[in-house]
Scaffold this motif. Structure first.
Motif, short mmCIF file in Angstrom:
data_model
loop_
_atom_site.label_atom_id
_atom_site.label_comp_id
_atom_site.label_asym_id
_atom_site.label_seq_id
_atom_site.Cartn_x
_atom_site.Cartn_y
_atom_site.Cartn_z
N GLU A 1 -49.44 11.68 -2.12
CA GLU A 1 -48.97 12.32 -0.89
C GLU A 1 -50.10 13.02 -0.14
O GLU A 1 -49.98 13.28 1.05
CB GLU A 1 -47.80 13.29 -1.17
CG GLU A 1 -48.10 14.43 -2.13
CD GLU A 1 -47.75 14.12 -3.58
OE1 GLU A 1 -47.84 12.92 -3.97
OE2 GLU A 1 -47.42 15.06 -4.33
N ASP A 2 -51.22 13.28 -0.80
CA ASP A 2 -52.35 13.88 -0.09
C ASP A 2 -53.07 12.87 0.81
O ASP A 2 -53.84 13.24 1.70
CB ASP A 2 -53.34 14.50 -1.08
CG ASP A 2 -52.76 15.76 -1.72
OD1 ASP A 2 -51.88 16.39 -1.10
OD2 ASP A 2 -53.17 16.09 -2.85
N ALA A 3 -52.86 11.58 0.55
CA ALA A 3 -53.48 10.54 1.39
C ALA A 3 -52.48 9.99 2.40
O ALA A 3 -52.85 9.61 3.51
CB ALA A 3 -53.99 9.40 0.52
N GLY A 4 -51.22 9.98 2.02
CA GLY A 4 -50.19 9.29 2.79
C GLY A 4 -49.74 10.08 3.99
O GLY A 4 -50.23 11.17 4.21
N PRO A 5 -48.80 9.52 4.75
CA PRO A 5 -48.23 8.17 4.58
C PRO A 5 -49.00 7.08 5.34
O PRO A 5 -48.68 5.92 5.22
CB PRO A 5 -46.83 8.32 5.19
CG PRO A 5 -47.02 9.35 6.27
CD PRO A 5 -48.11 10.28 5.78
N ASN B 1 -53.66 13.52 4.48
CA ASN B 1 -52.30 13.37 4.99
C ASN B 1 -52.21 13.74 6.48
O ASN B 1 -52.61 14.83 6.89
CB ASN B 1 -51.35 14.24 4.17
CG ASN B 1 -49.91 14.01 4.57
OD1 ASN B 1 -49.49 14.34 5.68
ND2 ASN B 1 -49.14 13.43 3.66
N MET B 2 -51.68 12.82 7.27
CA MET B 2 -51.65 13.00 8.71
C MET B 2 -50.78 14.19 9.13
O MET B 2 -51.05 14.82 10.16
CB MET B 2 -51.16 11.70 9.36
CG MET B 2 -51.27 11.64 10.85
SD MET B 2 -52.98 11.60 11.47
CE MET B 2 -53.34 9.84 11.44
N HIS C 1 -53.33 21.21 11.03
CA HIS C 1 -54.70 21.68 11.24
C HIS C 1 -54.99 21.84 12.74
O HIS C 1 -55.52 22.86 13.18
CB HIS C 1 -55.66 20.69 10.58
CG HIS C 1 -57.10 21.08 10.62
ND1 HIS C 1 -57.54 22.36 10.34
CD2 HIS C 1 -58.22 20.36 10.92
CE1 HIS C 1 -58.86 22.40 10.47
NE2 HIS C 1 -59.30 21.21 10.82
N TRP C 2 -54.60 20.84 13.51
CA TRP C 2 -54.82 20.91 14.97
C TRP C 2 -54.03 22.05 15.60
O TRP C 2 -54.55 22.79 16.44
CB TRP C 2 -54.44 19.58 15.64
CG TRP C 2 -55.63 18.70 15.86
CD1 TRP C 2 -56.19 17.83 14.97
CD2 TRP C 2 -56.42 18.61 17.06
NE1 TRP C 2 -57.28 17.20 15.54
CE2 TRP C 2 -57.44 17.65 16.82
CE3 TRP C 2 -56.37 19.21 18.32
CZ2 TRP C 2 -58.40 17.31 17.78
CZ3 TRP C 2 -57.33 18.87 19.28
CH2 TRP C 2 -58.32 17.93 19.00
N LEU C 3 -52.77 22.19 15.20
CA LEU C 3 -51.96 23.26 15.77
C LEU C 3 -52.57 24.63 15.46
O LEU C 3 -52.60 25.52 16.31
CB LEU C 3 -50.52 23.20 15.22
CG LEU C 3 -49.62 22.11 15.80
CD1 LEU C 3 -48.31 22.04 15.02
CD2 LEU C 3 -49.35 22.34 17.28
N PHE D 1 -43.54 11.67 8.80
CA PHE D 1 -44.53 12.55 8.17
C PHE D 1 -43.88 13.70 7.39
O PHE D 1 -44.58 14.55 6.84
CB PHE D 1 -45.50 13.09 9.22
CG PHE D 1 -46.29 11.99 9.88
CD1 PHE D 1 -47.31 11.36 9.20
CD2 PHE D 1 -45.95 11.54 11.15
CE1 PHE D 1 -48.01 10.32 9.78
CE2 PHE D 1 -46.65 10.50 11.74
CZ PHE D 1 -47.68 9.89 11.06
N GLN D 2 -42.55 13.71 7.35
CA GLN D 2 -41.87 14.69 6.51
C GLN D 2 -42.27 14.43 5.06
O GLN D 2 -42.44 13.29 4.70
CB GLN D 2 -40.33 14.55 6.65
CG GLN D 2 -39.82 14.75 8.06
CD GLN D 2 -39.63 16.21 8.44
OE1 GLN D 2 -40.29 17.07 7.86
NE2 GLN D 2 -38.78 16.45 9.41
N PRO D 3 -42.39 15.40 4.20
CA PRO D 3 -42.13 16.82 4.44
C PRO D 3 -43.35 17.59 4.96
O PRO D 3 -43.29 18.80 5.07
CB PRO D 3 -41.78 17.32 3.04
CG PRO D 3 -42.60 16.47 2.13
CD PRO D 3 -42.72 15.14 2.80
N ARG D 4 -44.42 16.89 5.32
CA ARG D 4 -45.62 17.63 5.75
C ARG D 4 -45.70 17.82 7.26
O ARG D 4 -46.67 18.34 7.77
CB ARG D 4 -46.88 16.88 5.29
CG ARG D 4 -46.93 16.62 3.79
CD ARG D 4 -47.91 17.52 3.10
NE ARG D 4 -48.03 17.19 1.70
CZ ARG D 4 -49.17 16.96 1.06
NH1 ARG D 4 -50.32 17.01 1.72
NH2 ARG D 4 -49.18 16.69 -0.23
N LEU D 5 -44.68 17.31 7.96
CA LEU D 5 -44.72 17.42 9.42
C LEU D 5 -44.51 18.86 9.87
O LEU D 5 -43.55 19.50 9.44
CB LEU D 5 -43.62 16.55 10.04
CG LEU D 5 -43.56 16.61 11.57
CD1 LEU D 5 -44.66 15.77 12.17
CD2 LEU D 5 -42.20 16.16 12.08
#
Ligand code: GDP
Ligand code: PGA
Ligand code: MN
Ligand code: MN
Length: 599
Positions: free
Chosen positions: A88-92, A467-468, A474-476, A578-582
């Motif tokens: 999950e650190d590379a995905g999705p 992870n995207m 990061h951008w936000l 991108f859930q759950p990292r969105l």
């Protein structure tokens, strides 16, 4: 090669080099000093072996043509992997592989892989050696083509050596994956037809590439280090490594505004970076800082400061000509490596779009006779030139000593025939991040196997090393660390009319849009509110020197409410992948935009 006495003093590095030498069993090893003489010798050698064709020195001095294997013509995203402990650190968006399994598999592939070839050791620096921005690497490769290209694109050899002992050094290993048996004649573009791997290990930041000799697959300082590795490090250190051009706009009163722009591969970065202002823009100048990669850091002054870590261009050839990109045509007059272009009867190069009419009797990119009725392309659509930035007349003097430039605006754009207008400005940073995250583009030849239209967040889909969803966060979060956030703009040079023609003339005329963008960030240009953000009215654009009707401009700005609404719905679906990292905030912004689209 003439022997040099370059020594890699760093013991851990030299132990690694020895280990690779034992594993790969090359017939010799050569440490590159990076000199011009070394470059000339290598090119001579490739001309003798047939890998390079020397172009006519009267027409194209000190320049060469290479023809790659037809299976090795672009980046291979389906063979590109991010290796870290947790998937999950590379995905999705990235292909993930288990680091220890991948290391074991690669070790077997590299066993004896360099037999019959020389192992070149290339110490290199992305960014000015010694500067605060620099990242150092050592690439081991069995491809002389890679060495020659690296020489044009990055600082290599002797000037880098003093830094290898002091800093973290990224280990980059590359092989074309085609060992030679004793007596076997080499092909002119050795590569491995069955197995190709481009791998970033995020635990120790090392990079391994096997089987391909082309571009970003093989020049490991570029996409692998300066984007995939650097973006991963940048996230933890609080900066950005982006797939962006950087340019400065000098106005007639002499002040310069810098902007950075992310467009997916083959969507116009190189052309935009060295744009020549059109007729009617006397006193305006565009100064090139970079055309592909930007490293951007918040400064003590609360602004964002950017450098281009490269010193050369690996640019798309087709479509480049004296009208579309005179600066690049000047740059490639000499001292250039051309790959997969066509060869003319008098020993020069040609590609689709270089001239309106093709010369007679070409040899196409695969080495076959070609005439304009052959029914196929003379140059590969992803044919490229490699040339050092020093050759390009539009370079900004600021980049000579690796100085950073302050960024006032970010511009995101793709190839979109429909729906999206020529230009609009996001209302605020968060909406800008939304528009960058939902960037899409029609397929191009820069990578294999692309969907017809694909989402390409920030034009970083193939290049974000982690992870995207975390990348969006990061951008936000960056906004909180800036005294003033740069404006964020979306552009689209590629809108088409009912019969499929581009409505916007593009290229130098993009200056009109750039001028509006600069005017906006300086609070000098007007605009009107739309559901997307702020768009220029006809009278907000400087039309001096270009007859362009208000009706045609209206076509470029037309927003079909229903289409937009469908587009926004599809964004929500895409972002949800991108859930759950969105970051939840992006979905909320989607809702806000959906409501404004419906009113
Ligand atoms: P990069 O790969 O993002 O650097 O893109 P390039 O600048 O190399 O351009 C890729 C292709 O798009 C080339 O064939 C260009 O001629 C074409 N292109 C670039 N800018 C424009 C433009 O403003 N309008 C149109 N129609 N084509 C463009
Ligand atoms: P491009 O760079 O963005 O100029 O196409 C090469 C690539 O992205 O493959
Ligand atoms: Mn690129
Ligand atoms: Mn480019």
């Amino acid at each position: 090669m003439t022997h040099t006495n370059l020594l890699i003093a760093n013991e851990t590095l030299s132990a690694w080099i020895n280990e690779i030498r034992e594993l790969c069993q090359p017939s010799g090893i050569y440490v590159c000093n990076g000199s011009d003489e070394e470059y000339r010798e290598l090119c001579d050698q490739m001309v003798s072996s047939g890998m390079m064709i020397r172009l006519n020195p009267e027409l194209r001095p000190n320049s060469f043509l290479c023809r790659s294997d037809p299976t090795d013509v672009a980046r291979l995203e389906h063979r590109t992997f991010i290796c870290c402990e947790r998937e999950e650190d590379a995905g999705p968006t990235n292909n993930w592989a288990d680091p220890s399994k991948m290391r074991a598999e690669l070790k077997e592939l590299f066993r004896g892989a360099m037999r019959g070839r020389t192992l070149y050791v290339i110490p290199f620096s992305m960014g000015q050696p010694g500067s605060a921005y620099a990242m150092y690497g050592v690439q081991l490769t069995d491809s002389p083509y890679v060495v020659a290209n690296m020489k044009l694109m990055a600082h290599i050899g002797e000037p880098v050596l003093p830094y290898l002992d002091q800093a973290q050094v990224v280990r980059c290993l590359h092989s074309v994956g085609k060992p030679l048996q004793p007596g076997e004649t080499d092909s002119t573009w050795p590569c491995n037809a069955d197995k190709k791997y481009i791998v970033n290990f995020q635990d120790d930041h090392s990079i391994v590439s096997f089987g391909s000799g082309y571009g970003g697959n093989a020049l490991l300082g570029k996409k692998c280090l300066a984007l995939r590795t650097a973006s991963t490090i940048a996230r933890t250190e609080g900066w950005l490594a982006e797939h962006m051009l950087i340019l400065g706009v000098e106005s007639p009163n002499g002040d310069t505004t810098y902007v950075a722009g992310a467009f997916p591969s083959a969507c116009g970065k190189t052309n935009f970076a060295m744009l020549v202002p059109p007729e009617g823009f006397d006193g305006w100048k565009v100064k090139t800082v970079g055309d592909d990669i930007a490293w951007i850091r918040p400064g003590d002054d609360g602004r964002l400061w950017a450098v281009n870590p490269e010193i050369g261009f690996f640019g798309v050839a087709p479509g480049t000509n004296a009208k579309t990109n005179p600066n690049m045509m000047a740059a490639v007059k000499s001292d250039t490596i051309f790959t997969n272009c066509a060869l003319t009867a008098d020993g020069d190069i040609w590609w689709e779009g270089l001239t309106d009419v093709a010369p007679n009797n070409l040899i196409d990119w695969q080495g076959n006779p070609w005439t304009s009725d052959s029914g196929r392309l003379a140059a590969h659509p992803n044919a490229r030139f490699t040339v050092t930035a020093a050759n390009c007349p539009s370079m900004d003097p600021a980049r000579d000593d690796g100085q950073a430039v302050p960024i006032s605006a970010f511009i995101f754009g793709g190839r979109l025939s429909h729906t999206f207008p020529l230009v609009y400005e996001a209302r605020n940073w968060e909406e800008g991040v939304y528009w960058a995250a939902t960037l899409g583009s029609e397929a191009t030849a820069a990578a294999e196997n692309q969907a017809a239209i694909r989402n390409d967040p920030f034009a970083m889909l193939p290049f974000c090393g982690y992870n995207m969803g975390d990348y969006f966060t990061h951008w936000l979060s960056l906004a909180g660390r800036l005294s003033e956030t740069p404006g964020i703009f979306r552009v689209n040079w590629f809108r088409k009319d009912e019969v499929g023609r581009f409505v916007w003339p593009g290229f130098s005329q993009n200056m009109r849009v750039l001028r509006w963008i600069v005017g906006r960030v300086k609070n000098e240009a007007g605009g009107r509110e739309t559901p997307l953000g702020v768009m220029p009215s006809y009278s907000d654009i400087d039309w001096n020197g270009l007859p362009f009707s208000e009706e045609k401009f209206a076509v470029l700005g037309r927003i079909d409410g229903e289409k937009l609404s469908r587009e926004l719905v599809s964004h929500q679906a895409y972002l949800s992948t991108f859930q759950p990292r969105l970051p939840e905030r992006l979905l909320q912004i989607g809702d806000i935009l959906q409501r404004s689209a419906q009113t």
